[in-house]
Enzyme design. Structure first.
Site, PDB file in Angstrom:
ATOM      1  N   ALA A  25       0.350   5.487  -0.164  1.00 25.86           N
ATOM      2  CA  ALA A  25       1.387   4.470  -0.036  1.00 25.86           C
ATOM      3  C   ALA A  25       2.144   4.635   1.276  1.00 25.86           C
ATOM      4  CB  ALA A  25       2.345   4.539  -1.223  1.00 25.86           C
ATOM      5  N   THR A  26       2.219   5.858   1.780  1.00 28.83           N
ATOM      6  CA  THR A  26       2.879   6.072   3.070  1.00 28.83           C
ATOM      7  C   THR A  26       2.177   5.254   4.150  1.00 28.83           C
ATOM      8  OG1 THR A  26       3.694   8.263   2.509  1.00 28.83           O
ATOM      9  CG2 THR A  26       3.400   7.801   4.836  1.00 28.83           C
ATOM     10  N   ASN A  45      12.278   6.458  -7.045  1.00 28.36           N
ATOM     11  CA  ASN A  45      11.559   7.671  -7.442  1.00 28.36           C
ATOM     12  C   ASN A  45      12.457   8.711  -8.117  1.00 28.36           C
ATOM     13  OD1 ASN A  45      12.462   7.418  -4.690  1.00 28.36           O
ATOM     14  ND2 ASN A  45      11.669   9.457  -4.304  1.00 28.36           N
ATOM     15  N   GLN A  57       6.452   3.640  -7.770  1.00 28.88           N
ATOM     16  CA  GLN A  57       6.983   4.158  -9.026  1.00 28.88           C
ATOM     17  C   GLN A  57       6.965   3.119 -10.145  1.00 28.88           C
ATOM     18  OE1 GLN A  57       7.637   7.276  -9.568  1.00 28.88           O
ATOM     19  NE2 GLN A  57       7.616   8.052  -7.471  1.00 28.88           N
ATOM     20  N   SER A  82       0.203   3.706  -4.797  1.00 32.35           N
ATOM     21  CA  SER A  82      -0.422   4.989  -4.522  1.00 32.35           C
ATOM     22  C   SER A  82      -1.169   5.458  -5.772  1.00 32.35           C
ATOM     23  CB  SER A  82       0.673   5.992  -4.161  1.00 32.35           C
ATOM     24  OG  SER A  82       0.121   7.272  -4.027  1.00 32.35           O
ATOM     25  N   HIS A 133      -2.325   8.341  -6.863  1.00 31.25           N
ATOM     26  CA  HIS A 133      -2.027   9.580  -7.601  1.00 31.25           C
ATOM     27  C   HIS A 133      -0.763   9.513  -8.443  1.00 31.25           C
ATOM     28  CE1 HIS A 133       1.205  11.597  -5.153  1.00 31.25           C
ATOM     29  NE2 HIS A 133       0.813  10.700  -4.279  1.00 31.25           N
ATOM     30  N   THR A 162     -13.929   4.533   7.236  1.00 27.50           N
ATOM     31  CA  THR A 162     -14.828   4.413   6.091  1.00 27.50           C
ATOM     32  C   THR A 162     -14.044   4.549   4.800  1.00 27.50           C
ATOM     33  OG1 THR A 162     -16.616   5.331   7.388  1.00 27.50           O
ATOM     34  CG2 THR A 162     -16.878   5.391   5.003  1.00 27.50           C
ATOM     35  N   CYS A 202      19.629  22.260  -1.874  1.00 24.08           N
ATOM     36  CA  CYS A 202      19.132  23.617  -1.684  1.00 24.08           C
ATOM     37  C   CYS A 202      17.614  23.706  -1.715  1.00 24.08           C
ATOM     38  CB  CYS A 202      19.672  24.518  -2.772  1.00 24.08           C
ATOM     39  SG  CYS A 202      21.139  25.380  -2.250  1.00 24.08           S
TER      40      CYS A 202
END
Lengths: 388, 321
Positions: free
Chosen positions: A72-73, A155, A183, A203, A205, A241, A328
């Site tokens: 998707a990127t 997301n 999403q 996407s 996956h 391809t 973090c």
């Protein structure tokens, strides 16, 4: 019990049926579909089936394109950079509108356009955590806006944006509309005709196909210059391809995703609600966004006094995978942009934990997660200097 | 970017096993009460640092023997990630048995070193270093509370990063202690500039009094100057250039000779210097009362020559012109 995976908004298990369907295309039917010999042509029927399934999955018309991309990127980059070359560089329009809560691939593509002198507007979200037509109307400018790019579902929060309404506002103002539907596919119905979107990215996956394969819907007449130049694959619109096993797998994954939408909105939602209710039963916790406008598999919770990374560490130690938007845990130390944009209480920006289910999640797993989560929160609140 | 950076998500893999152990089982986690302090015959100190808003906050408890200033016991609580828990645990342990002044010498790096499995392998990834810097700050805070000195001064310090409340002094200290060279390093180590980014360089969301970019440049410049002057001091006189020798001679005259001459209403100036067969000839001229003083060619001359020979090189000859 085996380890528990509750990070399905990051990636999903490949459905074993999908894996099985892909298998013949590695060592038996491995031809290049652009070759003229039998090795090449024998895969065409399988590719056609896959395309049929993808077209039907998002209700695209035969005259529209669905380009097969690597992710998707890539799809999002193709649209955003393509619009720059098509409308902005030639001076027809000057502006792109997106939101403050997009995935980095949209956000950073837009930042790149800014370096080229494009005016980019990052829309704020309302108190519900979404962008609606009213907000878009305030900012859109018929003379300037070339493209509006707004995600179908977020997301982090799972919040669903009113794509049909947003697309209508864009079109009324002479702008094209793109949505990152990564999403949404497999979680809620996605219909390109009903909503009228010009471009839509997805996407594999995220809906039980493998990583490394994605798609880009382009409505007829909305052609874009390619991102990848090269051979004549995909009619020259996306060179390289095609990943035949990936395409075959994603086709089947799309069909399975659509046929499981009922299960998603009933059973997955039921398990999600059980987990969510259990989290909310812990004192001083909140879940971001109303359930009725969220994808049925997602919970973004904040547990006061418990830092997000510390909690996912604790869960991981007990073989439960979740994720955090906490500063973090990221390389950049940036607070979660969704939290920031939603103006959620500042203190919550570091206590976020995201649990995302899939149709492979079981009730037993949810029960175990609830027990572990409760004990982990208790332990970390004991350590915490900010015990509520 | 290189081979080792191509696989992402390695944050936790970079933690040492000591860090992991301390996160799972922190030995010094907990609190201390007035009752505990009374039992041990010490004074209870409670210090807070950081804020939940920034993602890390720590509370440090001490029981200090008021006669010896020795910390008899220490405990901590922290709102923070694994590194914050591990570094706070080490910090609390390191306090016990030390005096309050000794504890002030503990730096973020000491805490991190204590968590290493191998001496030359960092215990935590660089962007996590701010957690140990927090340890350093809370120690300073606790010591100031114990000593009763200006707790308020800590609050009124020049704050560079409002989001993470990082002071000018902290940033300067961290740059020096860790020999930081880039703005990115400073952000990783201190967390300053990691949020709204206004304090990194001018032109951000809001104008600031201090910018990390400028602070880094100034501190690096100071460090270079210090290094240079240290080099000069440490350098062997005989290997200096003539200009460096002149400076060194002037320095000794300023520090040792002139204060005494000036007391008597006199002074001395360097007219020239020459290098001659391994020795250095210094040509001086007396000023003020020294010019007519009878001991100028004897006692005073000897004293000046001795001072230069002692401080710089035994092959210095002084000539009065």
């Amino acid at each position: 019990m085996e380890r528990i995976y509750l990070d399905n908004n990051a990636t999903t298990i490949v459905d074993p049926k999908v894996k099985e369907a892909m298998d013949p295309f590695y060592c038996q039917m491995y031809g290049n579909p652009n070759s003229l010999h039998d090795f090449g042509t024998e895969v065409h029927p399988y590719m056609r089936i896959a395309f049929d399934r993808l077209y039907s999955g998002i209700n695209a018309r035969d005259e529209d394109d669905i380009l097969i991309t690597s992710c998707a990127t890539e799809s999002n980059n193709t649209v955003i950079k393509g619009m720059y070359y098509k409308l902005i560089k030639p001076g027809k329009k000057t502006q792109v509108i997106t939101t403050q809560v997009e995935h980095p691939c949209v956000a950073n593509s837009c930042r790149f356009l800014e370096t080229l002198g494009v005016d980019v507007i990052y829309l704020p979200v309302n108190e519900d955590g979404i962008v609606d037509g009213k907000i878009l109307r305030e900012y859109i400018d018929p003379d300037k806006t070339a493209l509006v790019s707004i995600m179908w579902a977020n997301n982090e929060t799972g919040l669903i944006f009113p794509i049909k309404e947003l697309c209508q506002v864009a079109h009324e103002n002479g702008a094209l509309f793109h949505t990152d539907a990564v999403q949404a596919i497999g979680k809620i119905p996605v219909d390109v005709q009903d909503t009228g979107v010009d471009f839509l990215s997805f996407s594999g996956h995220k809906f039980h196909a493998p990583k490394g394969i994605g798609g880009l819907f382009i409505r007829k007449g909305r052609d874009l210059p390619p991102l990848l130049h090269g051979g004549e694959q995909m009619a020259g619109k996306r060179a390289g391809t095609v990943d035949v096993p990936g395409l075959v797998g994603m086709g089947l994954a799309m069909e399975l995703a659509v046929s499981n939408l009922d299960y998603e909105s009933t059973e997955v939602r039921r398990l999600r609600d059980i987990l969510e209710d259990a989290i909310l039963a812990i004192p001083d916790t909140i879940v971001v966004g109303q359930r009725k406008i969220r994808t049925p598999n997602t919970i973004l919770a904040s547990i006061r006094g418990v830092e997000g990374e510390a909690l996912i560490w604790e869960l991981n130690r007990q073989e439960i995978a979740a994720s955090t938007g906490s500063a973090c845990a990221s390389e950049s130390l940036e607070p979660n942009p969704t939290f920031v944009a939603m103006c959620v209480d500042d203190q919550l920006a570091h206590t976020g934990i995201r649990l995302s289910l899939s149709r492979f999640t079981t009730e037993e797993e949810i029960e175990k997660t609830i027990d572990v989560l409760k004990a982990s929160v208790e332990r970390l609140r004991n350590i915490s200097s900010r015990r509520p | 970017m290189a081979k080792h950076d191509l696989v992402g998500g390695s944050l936790w893999e970079q933690y040492s096993s000591k860090v992991t152990q301390r996160v799972i089982n922190p030995s010094f986690m907990g609190d201390l009460t007035e009752e505990d302090a009374e039992k041990k015959g010490g004074k209870l100190i409670i210090a807070d640092w950081g804020a939940e808003v920034c993602g890390d906050a720590v509370r440090l408890y001490w029981i200090v023997d008021p006669d010896t200033d020795i910390i008899l016991d220490a405990r901590f609580k922290t709102f923070g990630c694994g590194t914050a828990i591990a570094s706070s645990d080490v910090m609390a342990e390191m306090c016990i048995g030390k005096t309050v002044d000794q504890v002030l010498e503990i730096t973020n790096l000491d805490v991190e070193r204590e968590l290493r499995d191998e001496a030359d392998k960092p215990a935590i990834p660089p962007q996590k270093m701010h957690c140990s810097v927090m340890a350093y700050d809370v120690l300073k805070k606790a010591a100031s509370i114990y000593k009763g000195v200006d707790v308020s001064r800590l609050e009124e310090e020049d704050i560079v990063c409002q989001c993470a409340r990082v002071s000018l002094k902290t940033i300067k200290d961290v740059i020096r202690l860790n020999d930081l060279k880039t703005v990115e390093d400073v952000i990783h180590y201190t967390k300053a500039g990691a949020f709204c980014k206004s304090c990194i360089r001018p032109g951000g969301h809001e104008p600031r009094k201090y910018y990390i970019e400028n602070i880094l440049r100034e501190v690096r410049m100071e460090m270079e100057k210090e290094e240079l002057s240290q080099h000069l001091e440490e350098r062997d006189f005989s290997s200096m250039t003539l200009i460096q020798k002149h400076r060194a001679v002037e320095k000794v005259l300023d520090e040792v000779v002139r204060p005494i001459l000036i007391l008597d209403g006199g002074n001395v100036e360097v007219l020239d210097m020459k290098e001659h067969e391994g020795s250095t000839e210094v040509f001086l001229s007396y000023l003020g009362v020294c010019a007519g003083c009878p001991s100028g060619q004897t006692f005073t001359l000897k004293k000046i020559e001795d001072a230069l020979q002692e401080n710089l090189d035994s092959h210095i000859r002084v000539n009065i012109v």
